[in-house]
Design a protein around this motif. Structure first.
Motif, PDB file in Angstrom:
ATOM      1  N   HIS A 109     -39.449   8.545 -31.529  1.00  0.00           N
ATOM      2  CA  HIS A 109     -40.974   9.066 -30.975  1.00  0.00           C
ATOM      3  C   HIS A 109     -41.729   7.602 -31.727  1.00  0.00           C
ATOM      4  N   PRO A 110     -42.761   7.311 -31.092  1.00  0.00           N
ATOM      5  CA  PRO A 110     -43.168   6.115 -31.423  1.00  0.00           C
ATOM      6  C   PRO A 110     -43.671   6.231 -32.420  1.00  0.00           C
ATOM      7  N   SER A 111     -44.633   7.169 -32.936  1.00  0.00           N
ATOM      8  CA  SER A 111     -45.099   7.423 -34.387  1.00  0.00           C
ATOM      9  C   SER A 111     -43.725   7.500 -35.431  1.00  0.00           C
ATOM     10  N   ASN A 112     -42.808   7.090 -35.680  1.00  0.00           N
ATOM     11  CA  ASN A 112     -42.078   7.033 -35.991  1.00  0.00           C
ATOM     12  C   ASN A 112     -41.564   5.680 -36.691  1.00  0.00           C
ATOM     13  N   LEU A 113     -41.970   4.397 -36.004  1.00  0.00           N
ATOM     14  CA  LEU A 113     -41.680   3.432 -36.177  1.00  0.00           C
ATOM     15  C   LEU A 113     -41.724   2.619 -37.569  1.00  0.00           C
ATOM     16  N   ILE A 114     -42.953   3.024 -38.039  1.00  0.00           N
ATOM     17  CA  ILE A 114     -43.537   1.918 -39.728  1.00  0.00           C
ATOM     18  C   ILE A 114     -42.198   3.315 -40.599  1.00  0.00           C
ATOM     19  N   LEU A 115     -42.478   4.616 -40.130  1.00  0.00           N
ATOM     20  CA  LEU A 115     -41.178   5.732 -41.327  1.00  0.00           C
ATOM     21  C   LEU A 115     -40.229   4.610 -41.039  1.00  0.00           C
ATOM     22  N   LEU A 116     -39.705   4.265 -39.925  1.00  0.00           N
ATOM     23  CA  LEU A 116     -38.102   3.892 -39.347  1.00  0.00           C
ATOM     24  C   LEU A 116     -38.044   2.055 -40.128  1.00  0.00           C
ATOM     25  N   ASP A 117     -39.043   1.853 -39.629  1.00  0.00           N
ATOM     26  CA  ASP A 117     -39.021   0.215 -39.983  1.00  0.00           C
ATOM     27  C   ASP A 117     -38.711  -0.043 -42.349  1.00  0.00           C
ATOM     28  N   SER A 118     -39.860   1.209 -42.668  1.00  0.00           N
ATOM     29  CA  SER A 118     -39.572   1.080 -44.430  1.00  0.00           C
ATOM     30  C   SER A 118     -38.352   1.936 -44.806  1.00  0.00           C
ATOM     31  N   LEU A 119     -37.427   2.503 -43.769  1.00  0.00           N
ATOM     32  CA  LEU A 119     -36.391   2.932 -44.528  1.00  0.00           C
ATOM     33  C   LEU A 119     -35.297   2.311 -43.558  1.00  0.00           C
ATOM     34  N   ALA A 120     -35.868   0.879 -43.312  1.00  0.00           N
ATOM     35  CA  ALA A 120     -34.621   0.400 -43.018  1.00  0.00           C
ATOM     36  C   ALA A 120     -34.157  -1.067 -43.935  1.00  0.00           C
ATOM     37  N   LEU A 121     -35.519  -1.122 -44.622  1.00  0.00           N
ATOM     38  CA  LEU A 121     -35.607  -1.463 -45.433  1.00  0.00           C
ATOM     39  C   LEU A 121     -35.060  -1.434 -47.099  1.00  0.00           C
ATOM     40  N   ALA A 122     -35.496  -0.262 -46.887  1.00  0.00           N
ATOM     41  CA  ALA A 122     -34.601   0.515 -47.900  1.00  0.00           C
ATOM     42  C   ALA A 122     -33.248   0.744 -48.414  1.00  0.00           C
ATOM     43  N   ASN A 123     -33.181   0.770 -47.175  1.00  0.00           N
ATOM     44  CA  ASN A 123     -31.112   0.781 -47.136  1.00  0.00           C
ATOM     45  C   ASN A 123     -30.763  -0.122 -47.373  1.00  0.00           C
ATOM     46  N   LYS A 124     -31.119  -1.612 -46.325  1.00  0.00           N
ATOM     47  CA  LYS A 124     -31.096  -2.746 -47.038  1.00  0.00           C
ATOM     48  C   LYS A 124     -31.170  -3.290 -48.629  1.00  0.00           C
ATOM     49  N   LEU A 125     -32.277  -2.771 -48.818  1.00  0.00           N
ATOM     50  CA  LEU A 125     -31.770  -3.170 -50.432  1.00  0.00           C
ATOM     51  C   LEU A 125     -31.092  -2.227 -51.263  1.00  0.00           C
ATOM     52  N   SER A 126     -30.565  -1.219 -50.942  1.00  0.00           N
ATOM     53  CA  SER A 126     -29.892  -0.252 -51.988  1.00  0.00           C
ATOM     54  C   SER A 126     -28.646  -0.997 -51.213  1.00  0.00           C
ATOM     55  N   LYS A 127     -27.886  -2.142 -50.455  1.00  0.00           N
ATOM     56  CA  LYS A 127     -26.833  -2.285 -49.889  1.00  0.00           C
ATOM     57  C   LYS A 127     -26.169  -1.333 -48.683  1.00  0.00           C
ATOM     58  N   ASN A 128     -27.207   0.022 -48.027  1.00  0.00           N
ATOM     59  CA  ASN A 128     -26.374   0.825 -47.336  1.00  0.00           C
ATOM     60  C   ASN A 128     -26.774   0.501 -45.774  1.00  0.00           C
ATOM     61  N   TYR A 129     -25.437  -0.779 -45.020  1.00  0.00           N
ATOM     62  CA  TYR A 129     -25.886  -1.391 -44.516  1.00  0.00           C
ATOM     63  C   TYR A 129     -25.923  -0.526 -42.812  1.00  0.00           C
ATOM     64  N   GLU A 130     -25.060   0.013 -43.018  1.00  0.00           N
ATOM     65  CA  GLU A 130     -24.390   0.657 -42.079  1.00  0.00           C
ATOM     66  C   GLU A 130     -26.198   1.330 -41.371  1.00  0.00           C
ATOM     67  N   GLU A 131     -26.411   2.312 -42.369  1.00  0.00           N
ATOM     68  CA  GLU A 131     -27.687   2.537 -42.200  1.00  0.00           C
ATOM     69  C   GLU A 131     -28.750   2.034 -41.663  1.00  0.00           C
ATOM     70  N   SER A 132     -28.819   0.948 -42.643  1.00  0.00           N
ATOM     71  CA  SER A 132     -29.866   0.208 -42.274  1.00  0.00           C
ATOM     72  C   SER A 132     -29.734  -0.593 -40.880  1.00  0.00           C
ATOM     73  N   TYR A 133     -28.573  -0.905 -40.010  1.00  0.00           N
ATOM     74  CA  TYR A 133     -28.597  -0.877 -39.208  1.00  0.00           C
ATOM     75  C   TYR A 133     -28.487  -0.048 -37.596  1.00  0.00           C
ATOM     76  N   GLN A 134     -28.556   1.524 -37.866  1.00  0.00           N
ATOM     77  CA  GLN A 134     -28.489   2.418 -37.062  1.00  0.00           C
ATOM     78  C   GLN A 134     -30.618   2.421 -37.389  1.00  0.00           C
ATOM     79  N   ASN A 135     -31.087   1.944 -38.421  1.00  0.00           N
ATOM     80  CA  ASN A 135     -32.461   2.515 -38.492  1.00  0.00           C
ATOM     81  C   ASN A 135     -33.228   1.152 -37.846  1.00  0.00           C
ATOM     82  N   LEU A 136     -32.615  -0.031 -37.323  1.00  0.00           N
ATOM     83  CA  LEU A 136     -32.840  -1.457 -36.439  1.00  0.00           C
ATOM     84  C   LEU A 136     -32.718  -0.903 -35.665  1.00  0.00           C
TER      85      LEU A 136
END
Length: 289
Positions: free
Chosen positions: A238-265
């Motif tokens: 849903h379009p209103s989730n874009l900012i949330l997913l962006d935050s989640l992608a970065l948080a997952n990347k910095l936590s070395k959860n690369y698979e999850e970060s990729y899915q967020n992207l």
């Protein structure tokens, strides 16, 4: 019933209130406030569902039901005008609403006192108007005044949370991340009083602030909580989730959860592709690490 249903299912709430509009008594003044409130609430629902034009039409209908010279319904008139001005600002018209809010605030001060709860709504929206004009210092000052009044009333916890979220955003644009996080966490205390969109926004904001401050684990926790709210409300794509997913992608990347970060992207890509297929035809999927 329609108002109570808002916290659970917007479509059901919309249907109930639309049914009320077909059955409402048209001439009995005892029901005037109820008729006004029904339109105001229905307008908010349409706004949450993305139909700003319909929301504005309902807000104007609510205003036109009231004789502004009738002191018996002065409070209903002030709140109806508050909603209508807000819709005007969301459509890009700012100057008239700001002038209107100042007039309404003076009207409240004169007839109800300087700390009446109606001022919390007016000040919140006035601050929003100032921020749209880039008057950020004035916006912050206005939000803080509203927060001070809202904290007096147990019935204004939703407005208090919204004010604190706006204050947090004001400090964010001043690059004061600690102060921004402080007010975001204050808003979190009343998160259960927010509509689902407000909850999603709040969790994404907190996650972003925690990430900037280097608290990656907390950032991931807040973003994940926000995603659960989104899943239960309108799903991931849903379009209103874009900012949330962006935050989640970065948080997952910095936590070395690369698979999850990729899915967020990938989710971000899918949302943009579905909603802006013409403007974003040049987009490609992110390269997987």
């Amino acid at each position: 019933l329609g108002v109570a249903e808002i916290s659970f299912n917007l479509e059901n709430a919309k249907n109930i209130l639309e049914k009320f509009l077909t059955l409402e008594p048209k001439t009995n003044l005892k029901f005037l406030r109820t008729r006004v409130n029904a339109r105001a609430t229905l307008g908010v629902i349409y706004s949450e569902l993305g139909d700003q034009k319909k929301g504005e039409e309902l807000a104007l209908e609510a205003v036109n039901l009231i004789d502004p010279t009738d002191s018996r319904f002065r409070e209903a008139y002030i709140l109806a005008m508050n909603d209508y001005y807000f819709f005007l600002m969301k459509s890009g018209k700012v100057k008239e609403p700001i002038e209107g809010y100042i007039e309404l605030l003076n009207l409240v001060d004169k007839n109800y006192g300087t700390t009446d709860s109606m001022k919390t709504h007016l000040l919140n929206n006035l601050g929003f108007g100032y921020s749209m004009l880039g008057k950020n210092d004035l916006a912050l000052e206005t939000y803080l005044e509203g927060e001070k009044i809202a904290s007096i009333y147990l019935s204004e916890k939703k407005t208090l949370a919204n004010l604190q979220l706006n204050i947090a955003d004001s400090y964010f644009w001043r690059a004061d991340m600690k102060k921004s996080l402080e007010y975001s966490l204050k808003a979190l205390k009343n998160v259960n009083h927010l509509l689902p969109i407000g909850k999603i926004t709040l969790y994404s904001r907190i996650s972003a602030r925690e990430t900037i401050l280097g608290n990656h684990k907390k950032a991931l926790e807040y973003a994940s909580t926000g995603l659960e709210v989104a899943k239960n409300y309108h799903g991931v794509n849903h379009p209103s989730n874009l900012i949330l997913l962006d935050s989640l992608a970065l948080a997952n990347k910095l936590s070395k959860n690369y698979e999850e970060s990729y899915q967020n992207l990938v989710d971000i890509y899918n949302i943009i592709s579905q909603t802006c297929s013409v403007s974003y035809t040049h987009l490609t999927l992110p390269t997987k690490a």
